[in-house]
Design a protein around this motif. Structure first.
Motif, PDB file in Angstrom:
ATOM      1  N   ALA A 263       0.967  -1.226   0.029  1.00 34.52           N
ATOM      2  CA  ALA A 263       0.011  -0.022  -0.187  1.00 34.52           C
ATOM      3  C   ALA A 263       0.686   1.307   0.041  1.00 34.52           C
ATOM      4  N   THR A 264       1.848   1.249   0.842  1.00 36.30           N
ATOM      5  CA  THR A 264       2.784   2.523   0.940  1.00 36.30           C
ATOM      6  C   THR A 264       3.370   2.854  -0.392  1.00 36.30           C
ATOM      7  N   LYS A 265       3.547   1.951  -1.236  1.00 37.28           N
ATOM      8  CA  LYS A 265       4.336   2.132  -2.563  1.00 37.28           C
ATOM      9  C   LYS A 265       3.467   2.089  -3.720  1.00 37.28           C
ATOM     10  N   ASP A 266       2.511   1.465  -3.793  1.00 33.33           N
ATOM     11  CA  ASP A 266       1.730   0.949  -5.042  1.00 33.33           C
ATOM     12  C   ASP A 266       0.500   1.720  -5.099  1.00 33.33           C
ATOM     13  N   TYR A 267      -0.329   2.140  -3.941  1.00 28.25           N
ATOM     14  CA  TYR A 267      -1.477   2.854  -3.989  1.00 28.25           C
ATOM     15  C   TYR A 267      -1.475   3.987  -4.972  1.00 28.25           C
ATOM     16  N   GLY A 281     -17.654  13.162 -13.434  1.00 26.88           N
ATOM     17  CA  GLY A 281     -18.792  13.088 -12.521  1.00 26.88           C
ATOM     18  C   GLY A 281     -18.782  11.587 -11.998  1.00 26.88           C
ATOM     19  N   GLY A 282     -17.871  10.911 -12.484  1.00 25.34           N
ATOM     20  CA  GLY A 282     -17.680   9.556 -11.962  1.00 25.34           C
ATOM     21  C   GLY A 282     -17.140   9.377 -10.547  1.00 25.34           C
ATOM     22  N   HIS A 283     -17.522   8.394  -9.859  1.00 21.45           N
ATOM     23  CA  HIS A 283     -17.073   7.929  -8.538  1.00 21.45           C
ATOM     24  C   HIS A 283     -16.195   6.871  -8.501  1.00 21.45           C
ATOM     25  N   ALA A 284     -15.272   7.111  -7.411  1.00 20.69           N
ATOM     26  CA  ALA A 284     -14.247   5.929  -7.104  1.00 20.69           C
ATOM     27  C   ALA A 284     -14.599   5.491  -5.546  1.00 20.69           C
ATOM     28  N   LEU A 285     -14.577   4.221  -5.392  1.00 24.00           N
ATOM     29  CA  LEU A 285     -14.388   3.486  -3.946  1.00 24.00           C
ATOM     30  C   LEU A 285     -13.446   2.933  -3.821  1.00 24.00           C
ATOM     31  N   LEU A 286     -12.494   3.841  -2.711  1.00 22.54           N
ATOM     32  CA  LEU A 286     -11.240   3.165  -2.243  1.00 22.54           C
ATOM     33  C   LEU A 286     -11.217   2.663  -0.884  1.00 22.54           C
ATOM     34  N   CYS A 287     -10.560   1.630  -0.982  1.00 26.10           N
ATOM     35  CA  CYS A 287     -10.617   0.686   0.354  1.00 26.10           C
ATOM     36  C   CYS A 287      -8.926   0.697   0.500  1.00 26.10           C
ATOM     37  N   MET A 295      -7.027   7.160   7.580  1.00 22.62           N
ATOM     38  CA  MET A 295      -7.829   7.873   6.563  1.00 22.62           C
ATOM     39  C   MET A 295      -6.893   8.962   5.813  1.00 22.62           C
ATOM     40  N   ASP A 296      -6.078   9.544   6.692  1.00 27.88           N
ATOM     41  CA  ASP A 296      -5.362  10.719   6.354  1.00 27.88           C
ATOM     42  C   ASP A 296      -4.235  10.304   5.175  1.00 27.88           C
ATOM     43  N   PHE A 297      -3.816   8.934   5.260  1.00 21.62           N
ATOM     44  CA  PHE A 297      -2.981   8.518   4.189  1.00 21.62           C
ATOM     45  C   PHE A 297      -3.596   8.438   3.029  1.00 21.62           C
ATOM     46  N   LEU A 298      -4.822   7.854   2.957  1.00 25.15           N
ATOM     47  CA  LEU A 298      -5.710   7.831   1.855  1.00 25.15           C
ATOM     48  C   LEU A 298      -6.011   9.066   1.471  1.00 25.15           C
ATOM     49  N   ARG A 299      -6.461  10.045   2.013  1.00 24.70           N
ATOM     50  CA  ARG A 299      -6.763  11.289   1.450  1.00 24.70           C
ATOM     51  C   ARG A 299      -5.616  11.996   1.024  1.00 24.70           C
ATOM     52  N   ARG A 300      -4.617  12.035   1.754  1.00 21.62           N
ATOM     53  CA  ARG A 300      -3.435  12.689   1.126  1.00 21.62           C
ATOM     54  C   ARG A 300      -2.745  12.028  -0.071  1.00 21.62           C
ATOM     55  N   GLN A 301      -2.853  10.844  -0.410  1.00 23.83           N
ATOM     56  CA  GLN A 301      -2.639  10.047  -1.627  1.00 23.83           C
ATOM     57  C   GLN A 301      -3.329  10.458  -2.667  1.00 23.83           C
TER      58      GLN A 301
END
Length: 339
Positions: A263-267, A281-287, A295-301
């Protein structure tokens, strides 16, 4: 393990596949090693630490006592699994496991396998994510007058695809390196009366045309469909992009799988490609299921790699998966491209 025994004594008769006890969430001090799941008619008790015979006997007695109340006269079926050092040891403790073993969730049917491996074919903590996808597909169809096009990356057994298509999506493309998991995904589509591509396609093979399959469901087979592509995502961007743009892209990777995804490299590598995959207007569901990454990692990425995407919401986890630190728990977030 008293909290586990108390949960067993109070549990209702499970209908859908679900978590009964979540010691891993840290809300039951002294029981952090224990997890109890129901894959009806089978219970799966998991320990993340070594367990003595007396503890197993106590758990078994508690399950039997409660089962005698909930389903008198019916045999108790339960499995124990010990996980440690990246390996799992699984034992059938009582009764039997159906073959095939099909469970339900919100009206959908899924094939599971609780006697082999650490992953049983359906991730129970993602139930609310699947609900969101199904509701998104239904709302999109009602609003746009057509079904959504969905891309499901790291598809595993394609449960997200089933949810999307049952909600009214027009088509779902499922991509995963594991051909066996995709084959199970194709069976999941059949179980729900959903059309699917003719077989799991290895790299280099053209897509098969959607063909109707047997089964029953809320829509006749052939109206909606999915394809199953056994590709390495990182070497298949050309093929993936040509199938777009998509109205919904689902990204549910492993948090750490050596040689496949870290995750830390490939996301970040995936997020850079995301804007080109999405329709306006498309949506993405990120897990993200990495306790050490919040969550801060995901939002920052997303902010750094795909700044055209705006945060919409975090999808709550099922109540049974409550955690003392929700940032440590499974993260499921919705983002939208454009205004």
């Amino acid at each position: 393990m008293q909290a586990l025994l108390d949960a067993i004594a109070a549990m209702p008769l499970p209908g859908d596949a679900q978590r009964i006890f979540h010691g891993r969430g840290g809300r039951h001090p002294g029981c952090e090693q224990w997890v109890l799941d129901a894959y009806p008619p089978v219970f799966v008790l998991t320990s993340f630490a070594p367990v003595g015979d007396a503890q197993l006997a106590a758990a078994g007695a508690a399950l039997q006592a409660r089962w005698d109340v909930l389903a008198p006269g019916r045999p108790l079926d339960w499995v124990f699994q010990h996980r440690g050092a990246g390996q799992a040891e699984t034992r059938l403790m009582a009764g039997s496991v159906p073959e095939p073993h099909v469970v339900t969730e919100a009206g959908a049917r899924y094939l599971v396998h609780v006697l082999r491996g650490q992953n049983h074919g359906l991730f129970l903590d993602m139930a609310e994510g699947r609900r969101w996808v199904r509701e998104f597909a239904a709302a999109f169809s009602a609003r746009e007058g057509r079904g959504a096009r969905v891309l499901n990356l790291f598809a595993y057994t394609c449960a997200f695809s089933v949810a999307a298509l049952l909600g009214g999506a027009a088509h779902a493309v499922n991509i995963d390196m594991a051909r066996g998991a995709l084959a199970t995904g194709q069976q999941n589509h059949r179980l729900n009366g959903i059309a699917s591509g003719a077989g799991v396609l290895p790299p280099g093979r053209p897509k098969a045309k959607t063909a109707p399959l047997g089964g029953s469901g809320p829509r006749e087979a052939g109206e909606r469909g999915g394809n199953f592509l056994a590709h390495d995502i990182f070497s298949s961007w050309g093929k993936i992009t040509r199938g777009g743009p998509y109205d919904l892209v689902i990204i549910d990777p492993p948090s750490y799988q050596k040689g496949s995804f870290v995750a830390t490299k490939d996301y970040a590598r995936i997020l850079r490609r995301l804007p080109a995959l999405l329709a306006d207007g498309g949506h993405a569901l990120l897990c993200l299921n990495a306790p050490e990454l919040g969550m801060d990692f995901l939002r920052r990425q997303v902010s750094e790699q795909a700044p055209d995407l705006a945060f919409v919401q975090r999808v709550a986890n099922p109540a049974a998966f409550a955690d003392v630190d929700e940032d440590r728990a499974l993260k499921v977030a919705v983002f939208r491209k454009g205004a």
